[in-house]
Design an enzyme around this catalytic site. Structure first.
Site, PDB file in Angstrom:
ATOM      1  N   TRP A 109      25.447  -4.451  -9.071  1.00 40.07           N
ATOM      2  CA  TRP A 109      24.379  -5.441  -9.312  1.00 40.07           C
ATOM      3  C   TRP A 109      24.441  -5.951 -10.735  1.00 40.07           C
ATOM      4  CZ3 TRP A 109      23.224  -7.280  -4.968  1.00 40.07           C
ATOM      5  CH2 TRP A 109      23.037  -6.464  -3.834  1.00 40.07           C
ATOM      6  N   ASP A 176      16.589  -5.928 -14.291  1.00 38.70           N
ATOM      7  CA  ASP A 176      16.563  -5.904 -12.829  1.00 38.70           C
ATOM      8  C   ASP A 176      15.977  -4.546 -12.433  1.00 38.70           C
ATOM      9  OD1 ASP A 176      17.061  -5.737 -10.126  1.00 38.70           O
ATOM     10  OD2 ASP A 176      19.220  -6.129 -10.263  1.00 38.70           O
ATOM     11  N   LYS A 200      12.817  -3.079  -1.723  1.00 36.51           N
ATOM     12  CA  LYS A 200      13.177  -1.691  -1.959  1.00 36.51           C
ATOM     13  C   LYS A 200      11.920  -0.832  -2.124  1.00 36.51           C
ATOM     14  CE  LYS A 200      17.535  -3.034  -2.211  1.00 36.51           C
ATOM     15  NZ  LYS A 200      18.099  -3.631  -3.409  1.00 36.51           N
TER      16      LYS A 200
END
Ligand SMILES: *Cc1c(COP(=O)(O)O)cnc(C)c1O
Length: 364
Positions: A109, A176, A200
């Protein structure tokens, strides 16, 4: 209207994302699909300009602010396009072409955020844990003094690593936090931007939470399309276009649940207990090894492998028989990954631990 009933425990859901939500939230969400607060309308069919939805949005925003102790410096937005859109939107809004942004590379990511930021300015990767397949979090690196911001990924969903301390720097942070937002208290004042895909640890897929520091906006000179400007969404209160109303509603229910539990101090303590329970078994059981460096282990995603990979499928079968789903590791790490987000009850963690013990006894 008949009340919808949802089975008490369907499965122990260890999927990494979309992921487990609190049982109470699922029930309330199901109820609102049938009938929102006795209005005779479904949450799915009301206007985003209606009083009902505006109050849902306001409550969601104010719960985010309350839980994270956010003052007037930052604005809370519910956007679309996933965390993946924030990879480019963050750089587009915060980084001029001639400026430098620093990035810590802690996995797939982070890499994607680096790739997108390069479209807009200079990117310097100041540290990386690629040398060990991202099984640790780099520490003690230098950041260029002129860096506009330092971008970090606070929890690395795939590898099971997590930053347990924010980097020691005066440079503003962009983070993030897709897989550990609301898992612990946080000093939001250090951030120009925090973003997190909801699916999530917060709600269903479809919305992305962004927490933006207002006085850091308007510092880039490029022309930005209206939809991609944070200012647009601040001005229009996350309703410049039709927002993902249902996803925001479910996030609001989860935020209520977090508050009812006692807030993020309590949540963090619970998360530590759950993670300790699982990692203690990983360390005790001679059949298993943790995949991540101990000091960087994630409290959200526990990655582990079998010392004898030939036993993997037998363990997977035993876990499935105990109703544990979603335990397969990501292909880039292999083995197993148990995601134990906020909504995962300790009882479910105990179930997988018991399966590991039982498997150990059987094979031992
Ligand atoms: C899942 C995930 C993403 C991707 O989120 P999307 O909403 O699917 O774009 C980004 N970063 C991290 C840390 C993730 O876990």
């Amino acid at each position: 209207m008949e009340t919808l009933s949802v089975k008490k425990i369907k499965k122990h859901n260890f999927f990494a994302g979309p992921a487990i939500l609190p049982q109470q939230v699922i029930q309330q969400a199901a109820q609102a699909v049938a009938d929102l607060n006795g209005s005779g309308l479904s949450i799915l069919e009301i206007s985003h300009r209606s009083a009902d939805f505006v109050s849902i949005l306001e409550e969601a925003k104010s719960l985010v602010k309350e839980l994270l102790n956010i003052g007037d410096s930052h604005e809370v937005l519910f956007l679309t396009g996933g965390a993946s859109s924030q990879f480019y939107m963050s750089a587009m809004n915060f980084l001029n072409e001639h400026e430098t942004a620093a990035f810590v590379d802690t996995g797939a990511w982070s890499n994607k955020s680096i790739k997108e930021a390069k479209l807009f300015g200079n990117v310097e990767t100041v540290a990386s844990s690629k040398d060990k397949n991202y099984n640790y979090v780099p520490k003690g690196y230098d950041i260029p003094v002129n860096a506009k911001y330092l971008h970090i990924t606070t929890n690395n969903t795939i590898y099971g690593t997590q930053l347990h301390e924010l980097p020691k720097t005066d440079i503003p942070l962009i983070a993030d936090m897709s897989s550990d937002i609301f898992s612990r208290p946080l000093d939001v004042n250090r951030f120009s931007l925090i973003y997190a895909g909801a699916q999530k640890n917060l709600g269903p897929a479809g919305t992305t939470l962004a927490i933006v520091r207002k006085d850091r906006l308007g510092t880039v000179t490029r022309t930005i399309p209206t939809m991609l400007k944070y200012e647009t969404h601040i001005e229009k209160n996350s309703s410049f276009n039709t927002p993902p109303a249902y996803a925001i509603f479910v996030c609001m229910l989860t935020l209520r649940w977090l508050k009812e539990m006692g807030g993020l101090e309590v949540v963090a303590k619970r998360n530590q207990e759950k993670a300790d329970l699982l990692y203690n078994e990983i360390d005790r059981n001679p059949l298993f090894s943790g995949a991540a460096a101990k000091e960087d282990r994630s409290l959200m995603n526990a990655t582990f492998v079998m010392n004898n990979p030939e036993l993997e499928s037998a363990f997977a079968e035993m876990a499935a028989a105990a109703n544990c789903v979603g335990t397969k590791g990501h292909r880039s790490v292999g083995g197993f990954r148990a995601s134990i987000y906020n909504a995962m009850p300790k009882e479910s963690v105990q179930v997988i631990v018991d399966v590991m013990k039982e498997f150990g006894a059987k094979m031992g």
